[in-house]
Design a protein around this motif. Structure first.
Motif, short mmCIF file in Angstrom:
data_model
loop_
_atom_site.label_atom_id
_atom_site.label_comp_id
_atom_site.label_asym_id
_atom_site.label_seq_id
_atom_site.Cartn_x
_atom_site.Cartn_y
_atom_site.Cartn_z
N ALA A 79 1.22 29.86 100.13
CA ALA A 79 -0.06 30.15 100.71
C ALA A 79 -0.87 28.90 100.93
O ALA A 79 -1.65 28.62 101.90
CB ALA A 79 -0.55 31.18 99.79
N LYS A 80 -0.79 27.99 99.66
CA LYS A 80 -1.56 26.99 99.47
C LYS A 80 -1.26 26.05 100.43
O LYS A 80 -2.08 25.40 101.34
CB LYS A 80 -1.36 26.34 98.20
N GLN A 81 -0.04 25.73 100.78
CA GLN A 81 0.54 24.80 101.81
C GLN A 81 0.46 25.01 103.21
O GLN A 81 0.47 24.43 103.93
CB GLN A 81 1.97 24.32 101.37
N THR A 82 0.60 26.67 103.43
CA THR A 82 0.91 27.10 104.82
C THR A 82 -0.35 27.72 105.21
O THR A 82 -0.44 28.11 106.54
CB THR A 82 2.19 27.54 105.04
N GLY A 83 -0.99 28.64 104.37
CA GLY A 83 -1.82 29.57 104.90
C GLY A 83 -1.32 31.07 104.97
O GLY A 83 -1.98 31.92 105.08
N VAL A 84 0.14 30.86 105.14
CA VAL A 84 0.66 32.29 105.26
C VAL A 84 0.68 32.70 103.86
O VAL A 84 1.06 32.19 102.79
CB VAL A 84 2.35 31.96 105.39
N ILE A 119 9.26 26.51 103.60
CA ILE A 119 8.58 26.03 104.68
C ILE A 119 9.32 25.43 105.67
O ILE A 119 8.99 25.34 106.82
CB ILE A 119 7.22 25.02 103.96
N ALA A 120 10.42 24.60 105.31
CA ALA A 120 11.47 24.07 106.11
C ALA A 120 11.92 24.96 107.16
O ALA A 120 12.20 24.69 108.37
CB ALA A 120 12.37 23.50 105.55
N LEU A 121 12.05 26.37 106.82
CA LEU A 121 12.58 27.47 107.48
C LEU A 121 11.51 28.22 108.66
O LEU A 121 11.70 28.61 109.48
CB LEU A 121 13.36 28.33 106.78
N LEU A 122 10.17 27.78 108.06
CA LEU A 122 9.34 28.86 108.81
C LEU A 122 9.02 28.13 110.22
O LEU A 122 8.98 27.07 110.48
CB LEU A 122 7.92 28.65 108.18
#
Lengths: 583, 583
Positions: B486-491, B580-583
């Motif tokens: 969440a912190k890194q992507t907002g997801v 995150i690499a997969l998102l």
């Protein structure tokens, strides 16, 4: 006929001693007729007729609770507890299982099929009774062969702790499935030879009281002994000497052959079905005997089931000290194999899938942590194996294949099996298990694979879009599935024979991504914790679709294999249908 | 100082008896210093000093081969076989393991850590020798406590079959970890009381020869006895009576406390680290004692490790017949629990993850086939548990969770644990195991879940695109991973507490497909055959990406948990990076 009128133990109790003798005769006749048509455990039940009558005369089942070890000798108990029809009338033969079964009768308390569990289970019943203030007798009935199993010896040792009623009937017929092995059998002989008076007494050394019955096929003696121990307030062993196969001369003489029988001709005693021809037990025995001649380090190991390795009495003699029967003691078999390997020997332990279950910790600690080069041959590991709930061969992959260091192999042909076996015997690096196939299939092509290249699968047919990985027994299913898909869609799938159950061929699986969209796995065992799930995990982060085929995690009992196979969508047609829907 | 000059057994052999006594004193001093700083098995080694000196005086190790049972008493053996520095110099304390270890020395033949294996392993060495025509002595050294284990009793029974040299030294200090339990200990007492002359003799009843040594801490008596049996051509038991903790008064008096110690103050004997506060053993004992008062059916079971259930000697007294120690006999513990449940009791068996391994078949056959409602509490099941290769708690999920009928639960908080425990004790339908967490985490919210709704996972945070399923100990890792993502992507990921190890919540997993692309699983154990693979299989035919986090299938030894965790990418940062690499 008395047996026809026995609806429960109360009807037994009404009989005079003379009438009980007639009943015993009738029970043997019923057993003989049923077993000649149906097959089953012969010797153990013929030996237990009188003891079962005496037990039901003295004790009040089901208030008093009897626990039969293995329970392969409980046919007589079933006859006397409302289940006589299943022995008298052919159309009812399949109404009962071959083991104790609470769902059949209130006189049975556990589903039992493995050896050596009765004393510990009975200790549990006794402890439950003592907690809740009950007063019933708890009776374990255990054969001499089962005494060598670790759980039985643990149970005998623990029993004294109860300090309350527990009656352990040791049914000593001086036989396991084959002859007994182990030092305690010297003591049983000493006890038999001294009418139970020898001062050195295994049971007393375990802290138990002890009563000896010289003729365990004599109803009055048995009744007297059981009356003596009824309502005993301390654990006591009643050591009864019976004759295995009693009442049928061929079974009295050849106890090993008549332990268990297939349907036979009642006139001659000969099996009705012809020998099925070449099988893996036979092939293994031939290989090992040849190997033993050339190499004194090679040694075969069995835990009381020498036939599974093809070692008939004659072959056991031929092998001499190169064949070891540890008795019913699977834990020791694995530890022994590890120790032999650690001291330069080449041990090969043959065992049923259902019984290797008794050795998880020995496989892990004694063998695999030490990475000793023992070979374990796992037989009857298949949905097509034995189909009693206690004897299934469908759990060994999750049980064994997740133990580090073990190399568990699944051959698909005779050539592969022989090559794996020979490689394993000769290598000196890792513990190896081989999941012996159910049927001998010959490829006709020698197998030259180097099995020390772990986790290298074989592509047997190059194709595209769909890859089918068929493990061991189910390799053929994989091939058929590929054909079916090709026939219906024109897509020619890749077919893979993985051979290694314990690891993933990452390079090959990675390479499949280029020209394949779907990978199918098929394995002859439960899916949970099995082979296919490792493949699913491998592809989890990719676009590859993975379909795992195998059995649902459940206990099956007396099933029709074809039904189970269909219910689990394990036919080529069903799998092809699923694949085509995804394509 | 003699010890400083002992580079191997030959240096021991050169000493006079008087010098050996001084050596013994030096060895105890070294043990005391090391254990006060380092912790370890105290009592067993203090008792074995003289016997080890005598063994190395009489036998020619490593030609003659010694196998130490459990090998927690082999510190003295290590001191005399070239590894003295690891006991003399603090900077070398960690050069050796706490168990026998072939990679350290040619004088060790197996990695050993579980009890009751030595006799069967030694039988293997002896058999290997006999196949290849060797002539060395094979010596198993086993404590009285270990004798009650099934594998040990199997081994004692099988040994006579060898009909060749095997020396079994029974080190009888009249203690297991706690007091002994089992009928055979009456016989050991009888043998001690009669200087070995009692006619009823467990070892002779197993077909073995027998020699008695009254004072097993007296070097001359031991040397004489060992000389007498050296090169024996038949298996023989040497029954030596030793004093556990000999030479340190507090350990002689409180043998249970001093079986194993944490670092302690050499002046006072008090542990250096303060009590860690609330733990699950303590919570369990409190719960069980309360429950026992209200319900006579409730019974605690241990297999020789009562502290794991929090049952101190005082609490064992309080519980009376509602607490059972079966001794080292894990197989019987499970069978007993099943039997108790079958007769109306409510058994709770507490056991370490590494020792439940000894009961695969009992779990499957005695318990789960019968679906009896016993409760099994599995402790120290974690990468953060014990870290010796023989005591790892990372294999229980593949071992247990693939057995049909078993409900294996993974609580994440104290509230969940207590609710599961109480539900399990009170229900009457299924065998339940609970994977007891490592750390007590309190949610502060009562857990009201109905655990009879099997395989229903809890969504603890609703999100989208990514779902994180964190099992048991690794639920927190799951939460942290979600935060990191969440912190890194907002997801904002969905977070799930699955609670059920043994099954898949198909409805929930199906529903995730609508708004999620990636599912992550994290479990505190090996991945092969584990929980995550079931999730990967479920999603195999879909577009969902699945990433399974857990440990590689391997044997780890004396590892740093943080290193292992990082190497397996089990930190929130690493997992988030992958996602995150997969998102």
């Amino acid at each position: 006929m008395y047996l026809e009128r026995i609806d429960g133990p109360n009807d037994v109790k009404k009989l005079s001693l003379e009438q009980m003798d007639v009943l015993a005769q009738e029970m043997r006749e019923a057993l003989f007729r049923k077993l000649s048509k149906h097959g089953g455990h012969f010797g153990p039940n013929f030996g237990m007729v009188e003891a079962t009558i005496a037990l039901h005369t003295v004790f009040d089942s089901p208030k008093d609770k009897m626990v039969f070890d293995v329970s392969h000798q409980s046919y007589c108990h079933k006859m006397l507890t409302g289940r006589k029809d299943a022995f008298l009338y052919e159309e009812h033969y399949d109404d009962v299982s071959g083991y104790s079964e609470p769902s059949e009768s209130a006189h049975d308390f556990f589903v039992i099929g493995h050896t050596s569990t009765s004393v510990s289970l009975a200790c549990g019943l006794a402890k439950g009774r003592d907690l809740l203030g009950g007063s019933e007798n708890i009776i374990a009935i255990i054969g001499d062969g089962s005494l060598s199993g670790g759980e039985a010896l643990e149970g005998l040792d623990f029993a004294a702790e109860l300090n309350s009623n527990l009656i352990i009937v040791v049914n000593d017929n001086d036989m396991s499935i084959a002859e007994n092995h182990g030092g305690l059998y010297q003591n049983l002989k000493q006890l038999r030879d001294t009418d139970g008076k020898a001062a050195c007494n295994l049971f007393r050394a375990m802290g138990l009281d002890y009563v000896f019955v010289k003729n365990g096929n004599d109803i009055p003696s048995l009744i007297e002994a059981f009356k003596q121990v009824k309502d005993s307030t301390y654990p006591v062993v009643v050591h009864i000497c019976t004759q295995k196969g009693k009442g049928y001369a061929p079974a009295e003489q050849d106890k090993e052959t008549w332990h268990w029988c297939m349907p036979f001709d009642p006139e001659t005693g000969k099996p009705l079905l012809a020998d099925a021809g070449e099988d893996y037990s036979e092939l293994t025995a031939q290989y090992l005997l040849e190997k033993m001649k050339k190499d004194p380090a090679v040694v075969g190991i069995t835990s009381a089931t020498p036939p599974i390795l093809g070692f008939t009495p004659n072959r056991r003699k031929l092998a001499g000290k190169q064949f070891v029967d540890v008795g019913i003691a699977e834990e020791t078999a694995v530890a022994l194999a590890s120790g032999i390997a650690a001291n330069g020997g080449k041990p090969v332990y043959g065992v049923y899938s259902t019984f290797i279950q008794r050795t998880y910790d020995q496989l892990s600690q004694d063998l695999c942590v030490n990475s000793n080069a023992a070979t374990i041959l796992v037989f009857a590991a298949s949905v097509y194996g034995m189909n009693d709930v206690t004897h299934l061969g469908i759990y060994d992959i999750p049980m064994m294949a997740n133990i580090p260091n073990l190399v568990y192999l699944a051959p698909t042909t005779k050539e592969e099996y022989m090559a794996m076996l020979d490689w394993s015997v000769e290598q000196n690096n890792v513990p190896v298990a081989i999941r012996v196939p159910m049927q001998v299939v010959t490829s006709g092509v020698p197998c030259t694979k180097d099995f020390s290249q772990y986790n290298t699968y074989e592509v047997t047919q190059k194709g595209s879009r769909v890859a089918v990985i068929g493990l061991g027994n189910f390799y053929t299913l994989g091939q058929e599935t590929a054909q079916e898909i090709a026939k219906q869609t024109g897509v020619q799938p890749t077919v893979i024979n993985p051979m290694y159950i314990t690891g993933v061929d990452e390079k090959l699986l990675e390479s499949l991504k280029a020209e394949h969209d779907i990978v199918i796995t098929a394995e002859d065992g439960i899916l949970d914790g099995g082979f296919g799930e490792k493949i699913a995990r491998f592809y989890g982060n990719s676009d590859m679709k993975v379909l795992n085929y195998g059995l649902k995690k459940e206990f099956l009992d007396r099933y029709d294999a074809e039904d189970v196979v269909k219910r689990n969508r394990l036919t080529a047609g069903q799998i092809a249908e699923d694949v085509i829907a995804l394509l």
